[in-house]
Design a protein around this motif. Structure first.
Motif, mmCIF file in Angstrom:
data_model
loop_
_atom_site.group_PDB
_atom_site.id
_atom_site.type_symbol
_atom_site.label_atom_id
_atom_site.label_comp_id
_atom_site.label_asym_id
_atom_site.label_seq_id
_atom_site.Cartn_x
_atom_site.Cartn_y
_atom_site.Cartn_z
ATOM 1 N N TYR A 254 14.267 8.755 -14.856
ATOM 2 C CA TYR A 254 13.872 8.060 -16.078
ATOM 3 C C TYR A 254 14.825 8.290 -17.238
ATOM 4 N N ARG A 255 15.888 9.006 -17.010
ATOM 5 C CA ARG A 255 16.864 9.229 -18.075
ATOM 6 C C ARG A 255 17.488 7.905 -18.512
ATOM 7 N N GLY A 256 17.636 7.744 -19.818
ATOM 8 C CA GLY A 256 18.229 6.528 -20.352
ATOM 9 C C GLY A 256 17.248 5.394 -20.527
ATOM 10 N N LYS A 257 15.966 5.645 -20.244
ATOM 11 C CA LYS A 257 14.937 4.617 -20.394
ATOM 12 C C LYS A 257 13.840 5.133 -21.333
ATOM 13 N N PRO A 258 13.236 4.233 -22.115
ATOM 14 C CA PRO A 258 12.057 4.656 -22.879
ATOM 15 C C PRO A 258 10.961 5.097 -21.912
ATOM 16 N N LEU A 259 10.275 6.161 -22.238
ATOM 17 C CA LEU A 259 9.316 6.750 -21.311
ATOM 18 C C LEU A 259 8.056 7.174 -22.059
ATOM 19 N N VAL A 260 6.912 6.898 -21.451
ATOM 20 C CA VAL A 260 5.631 7.387 -21.953
ATOM 21 C C VAL A 260 5.098 8.387 -20.944
ATOM 22 N N LEU A 261 4.974 9.628 -21.357
ATOM 23 C CA LEU A 261 4.509 10.689 -20.472
ATOM 24 C C LEU A 261 3.058 11.007 -20.838
ATOM 25 N N VAL A 262 2.151 10.800 -19.898
ATOM 26 C CA VAL A 262 0.723 11.044 -20.123
ATOM 27 C C VAL A 262 0.319 12.275 -19.331
ATOM 28 N N VAL A 263 -0.236 13.260 -20.016
ATOM 29 C CA VAL A 263 -0.525 14.556 -19.408
ATOM 30 C C VAL A 263 -2.009 14.868 -19.530
ATOM 31 N N GLY A 264 -2.587 15.442 -18.474
ATOM 32 C CA GLY A 264 -3.983 15.844 -18.563
ATOM 33 C C GLY A 264 -4.523 16.334 -17.241
ATOM 34 N N SER A 265 -5.774 16.766 -17.239
ATOM 35 C CA SER A 265 -6.465 17.147 -16.010
ATOM 36 C C SER A 265 -6.819 15.870 -15.252
ATOM 37 N N PRO A 266 -7.306 15.977 -14.002
ATOM 38 C CA PRO A 266 -7.592 14.753 -13.243
ATOM 39 C C PRO A 266 -8.468 13.749 -13.998
ATOM 40 N N SER A 267 -9.509 14.228 -14.683
ATOM 41 C CA SER A 267 -10.407 13.305 -15.378
ATOM 42 C C SER A 267 -9.815 12.816 -16.689
ATOM 43 N N SER A 268 -9.267 13.738 -17.497
ATOM 44 C CA SER A 268 -8.743 13.322 -18.802
ATOM 45 C C SER A 268 -7.485 12.469 -18.654
ATOM 46 N N LEU A 269 -6.743 12.661 -17.578
ATOM 47 C CA LEU A 269 -5.536 11.859 -17.347
ATOM 48 C C LEU A 269 -5.905 10.392 -17.145
ATOM 49 N N ARG A 270 -6.938 10.134 -16.363
ATOM 50 C CA ARG A 270 -7.342 8.745 -16.112
ATOM 51 C C ARG A 270 -7.814 8.072 -17.403
ATOM 52 N N VAL A 271 -8.523 8.820 -18.227
ATOM 53 C CA VAL A 271 -9.006 8.261 -19.490
ATOM 54 C C VAL A 271 -7.824 7.878 -20.381
#
Length: 391
Positions: A254-271
């Motif tokens: 993903y280097r050189g590209k705009p990136l959205v990194l979403v972090v969380g536990s299994p449940s909070s990640l899906r939300v």
């Protein structure tokens, strides 16, 4: 008055005005302190306030104030996004993206608490609103408020208190919260907001190193880089994580590209993903990548020191979590998240817990982190604007 010297000056003009008009010196009384939890009602003077930015200094500023006992001020958008300052009644903590944490255990008088709440016929009220005259009442944010006309306040050379112009203010009738101060009007005011356990914490997150500074009351200072060394904003760190569905998720893809990194536990990640994906064309523009923080339960029989046991655990997490529409890497116990993006180590769940909050990091094509935020905090319009800026 200057609050936090190098601190609030880095925030928007709104915060400077809040500090200027509110006065300082408020102290916390630990004997009467009330902590907010599911079984304890919020104190009447616990409040969340959001101020808009100004034309010269854009970006919203969020304030959590626990009366005049303690506060947390955060730049949630704009060029200073991610900066925050916490006063717990004794200690000051300042975090500046790209520079790190500064903690002062012995702040000077001009570093101490801001009075967000004032009552008529008190010294604090006179400092805030010299020769205040009651003008009448009105309804603000669903609350009864009282308007006052204030004379101008000259600068106090002895205390360093800044000058303030003649203006009108409005106070919440019940608590004395300054709801309006001249042209400065909050866009959100919430009494008794839900807060996190660390909202007013001045502890430096685990794994983070403080920036050196004096502890003699002189306040935190920035450490100049070594000769030939340059200071840059926080950037995306390296990572290579086993992926849900097989293979690996790696920063090199993903280097050189705009990136959205979403972090969380299994449940909070899906939300969190459910909110971000519709704004990114299903995770395509900008590219969305998930990091699932997995923590073995207390009754797990394996050992993470054993590669075979760790692989079995990761495989079981992948099966239990099920498929995702975007690449999702599995980070066991949050071991990698702190090095991926600065500011994320606080997501690591406490010992014995298998859940954690979620967060979203927006990374530009230059690899620099533009925003790190809880996904529910910014408005939908604001988040869409930030995402579009990455494209």
């Amino acid at each position: 008055m200057a609050v936090g010297r190098n601190g609030l000056k880095r925030l928007s003009a709104i915060v400077a005005v809040v500090a200027l008009v509110a006065g300082c010196g408020a102290q916390r009384d630990p004997a009467t302190e009330t902590r907010t939890n599911p079984s304890t009602p919020a104190p009447p003077d616990l409040v969340r306030i959001v101020y808009p930015g100004t034309e010269s200094d854009p970006g919203n500023v969020e304030i959590f104030a626990d009366g005049n006992r303690r506060y947390r001020i955060t730049a949630v958008s704009g060029p200073n996004a991610g900066y925050y300052q916490v006063w717990d009644g004794r200690v000051m903590l300042i975090y500046t993206p790209g520079e790190g944490y500064q903690r002062d255990d012995h702040p000077g008088d001009d570093m101490r608490g801001v009075a967000f709440f004032v009552k008529p016929e008190t010294d604090e009220f006179e400092k805030t609103c010299p020769k205040g005259r009651r003008l009448g009442a009105k309804t603000l944010y669903g609350r009864n408020a009282v308007r006052y006309a204030c004379d101008a306040r000259p600068m106090n050379e002895q205390t360093g208190e800044e000058a303030a112009p003649a203006r009108e203010i409005s106070l919440d009738e019940q608590t004395g919260l300054i709801l309006v101060d001249g042209p400065y009007v909050p866009i959100e005011v919430t009494f008794g907001p839900a807060i996190k356990a660390d909202t007013f914490s001045t502890d430096i997150p685990s794994g983070a190193e403080p920036t050196e500074g004096p502890s003699d009351g002189g306040g935190p200072t920035e450490v100049p880089p070594d000769e030939g060394e340059t200071t840059t904003p926080a950037g995306l760190g390296a990572f290579r994580l086993p992926a849900v569905g097989g293979g690996f998720v790696s920063d090199t893809s993903y280097r050189g590209k705009p990136l959205v990194l979403v972090v969380g536990s299994p449940s909070s990640l899906r939300v969190a993903l459910a909110r971000v994906l519709p704004m990114t064309g299903g995770g395509v523009k900008p590219v969305v990548v998930g990091v699932l923080i997995a923590v073995p339960p207390s009754d797990w029989k394996g050992s993470l020191l054993n590669p075979a046991d760790e692989k079995k655990y990761v495989d079981s997490v992948a099966r239990t979590a099920g498929p995702f529409t975007v690449p999702v890497g599995i980070d066991v116990k949050g071991a990698a998240v702190g090095s991926i993006v600065a500011g994320l180590p606080e997501l690591i769940p406490p010992e014995g817990s298998t859940e954690t909050e979620s967060a979203v990091a927006l990374v530009g094509s230059d690899g620099l982190v533009a925003h790190v935020l809880p996904p529910e905090d910014p408005s939908e319009a604001e988040l869409r604007t930030w995402l579009a800026a990455l494209s």
